[in-house]
Write an enzyme that holds these catalytic residues in place. Structure first.
Site, mmCIF file in Angstrom:
data_model
loop_
_atom_site.group_PDB
_atom_site.id
_atom_site.type_symbol
_atom_site.label_atom_id
_atom_site.label_comp_id
_atom_site.label_asym_id
_atom_site.label_seq_id
_atom_site.Cartn_x
_atom_site.Cartn_y
_atom_site.Cartn_z
ATOM 1 N N VAL A 198 0.814 -1.220 0.000
ATOM 2 C CA VAL A 198 0.000 0.000 0.000
ATOM 3 C C VAL A 198 0.848 1.270 0.000
ATOM 4 C CG1 VAL A 198 -1.965 -1.093 1.136
ATOM 5 C CG2 VAL A 198 -0.212 0.038 2.521
ATOM 6 N N LYS A 199 2.165 1.133 0.046
ATOM 7 C CA LYS A 199 3.037 2.299 0.071
ATOM 8 C C LYS A 199 3.249 2.847 -1.345
ATOM 9 C CE LYS A 199 4.040 2.279 4.546
ATOM 10 N NZ LYS A 199 3.747 0.961 5.050
#
Length: 398
Positions: A198-199
């Site tokens: 999710v980064k």
């Protein structure tokens, strides 16, 4: 608006894997090295160019990066380290891994960043040497003013580890009007990044440490691989080309070449992703500007240029509402999977067992009771974002 029944689930974050990413991994799978090969160094060099630091060390994940930083700075049983309770617990755990004591500092409720003035009060209330260092967190991608924190740290002989897991590409503006990018090493001894899916940059798992200190860089390299070196200039003995020495107690925190290949490919379009994140944030800002019952978490003023540009990296877009649990459940019922970041670390059972308790940091606890992270990722479509906004407003008007 697309029919709600046919709307795909909308998570708070989502990786974006392209054909170029896939091809980069395939090429590495077909090469001679799956790990400890050339892609690791290539990723490290690409990353130092991106953030502006001198050195980078790629590791297996962001938690490993934090642990190596604490080790390299000599954290031990006598160390006391200050960090924020509004963070993923790894920011504090890295101190505990080395036997040190974690002391939390409350947040600035306007930004949810560590309150530097309260850090000053904590440090000045104790004799010099009582505290060893500070781990500020660029929470949600919102950069901490490290120039200000550095001045405080220098006054009291403290080191800084910048937890920049949320903020690759983010920046604050220093006292000279210059942009200081997160992790560039000018104000913190060490900085860490995460490449969780999710980064901003996704390698499935992975992390990076950046620094401008050559001595720390060499320690990181040693600790990353069991404390073992093959460097002929460092060996105490040399029995031949096969010879290696374990010179310190390290860990197996290496990252495979295939993940570094993916990271290199992802990094090549990081600027494009940042532009899109800031566009999404602007749409949210405008939509909620006059909305009753919805407060948007603010940007650090130090991360705004005179021209109105923002250095916020927008890993997360956080709002605050009175009935957070109600909104969370309502959105999930409409296939919008918002998330809460974070449960204050000091309220976790482990940290309560060490003497912390609810009520210790009221600003962090009030923030937690109201916060919700809305979908924020470059492939979020305009239609999906409009749907999220519609549903948030629908609930808050009910």
């Amino acid at each position: 608006m697309q029919n709600e029944k046919h709307m795909r689930p909308i998570p708070y974050g989502r990786q974006h894997i392209t054909e170029a990413d896939i091809q980069a991994v395939v090429e590495t799978l077909q090469s001679d090295f799956l790990t400890q090969g050339p892609k690791v160094a290539e990723f490290e060099q690409a990353f130092v160019r991106y953030v502006g630091a001198r050195y980078a060390v790629a590791v297996s994940n962001g938690t490993a990066a934090l642990h190596l930083c604490a080790m390299a700075l000599g954290v031990n049983e006598s160390s006391r380290v200050i960090t924020t309770p509004i963070t993923f617990v790894a920011s504090a755990n890295c101190v505990r891994y080395c036997g040190g004591t974690v002391e939390f500092c409350d947040i600035d409720p306007a930004t949810a960043l560590i309150d530097i003035e309260q850090v000053r009060q904590m440090v000045e209330s104790k004799p010099r040497g009582y505290y060893s260092g500070i781990i500020p967190v660029d929470f949600a991608g919102n950069p901490v003013n490290l120039e200000e924190l550095r001045q405080l740290a220098d006054e009291h002989g403290l080191w800084i580890i910048e937890d920049a897991a949320h903020s690759p590409g983010g920046f604050f503006v220093d006292s000279k009007g210059e942009r200081q990018f997160c992790g560039n090493g000018k104000f913190a001894e060490l900085a860490i990044f995460s490449f969780h899916p999710v980064k901003h940059i996704a390698t499935s798992e992975g992390g990076m440490v950046t620094t401008n200190d050559e001595a720390l860089y060499k320690k990181l390299l040693l600790y990353r691989t069991h404390g073992i070196t093959r460097d002929a200039d460092l060996l105490e003995e040399n029995h031949g080309g096969w010879y290696m020495e374990m010179q310190a107690l390290g860990y197996n925190y290496r990252i495979p070449d295939m993940l570094c290949a993916l990271g290199i490919s992802q990094l090549s379009r990081a600027d494009e992703g940042m532009v899109r994140r800031r566009q999404i944030a602007q749409v949210y800002d405008e939509a909620f500007a006059d909305a009753k019952g919805i407060a948007v978490l603010g940007t650090n003023p130090a991360a705004m240029t005179d021209a109105g540009e923002t250095g916020h990296a927008y890993h997360l877009y956080v709002i605050q509402v009175a009935d957070r649990k109600g909104l969370y459940d309502f959105l999930r019922g409409h296939q919008i999977f918002a998330q809460v970041h974070y449960i204050p670390a000091h309220t976790m059972p482990y940290y309560r067992s060490l003497g912390h308790k609810k009520g210790d940091f009221p600003k962090a606890e009030r923030y937690y009771e109201a916060c919700l992270s809305l979908p924020m990722y470059p492939t979020l479509t305009e239609e999906e974002q409009a749907y999220v906004i519609e549903k948030v407003k629908e609930f808050c008007k009910a």
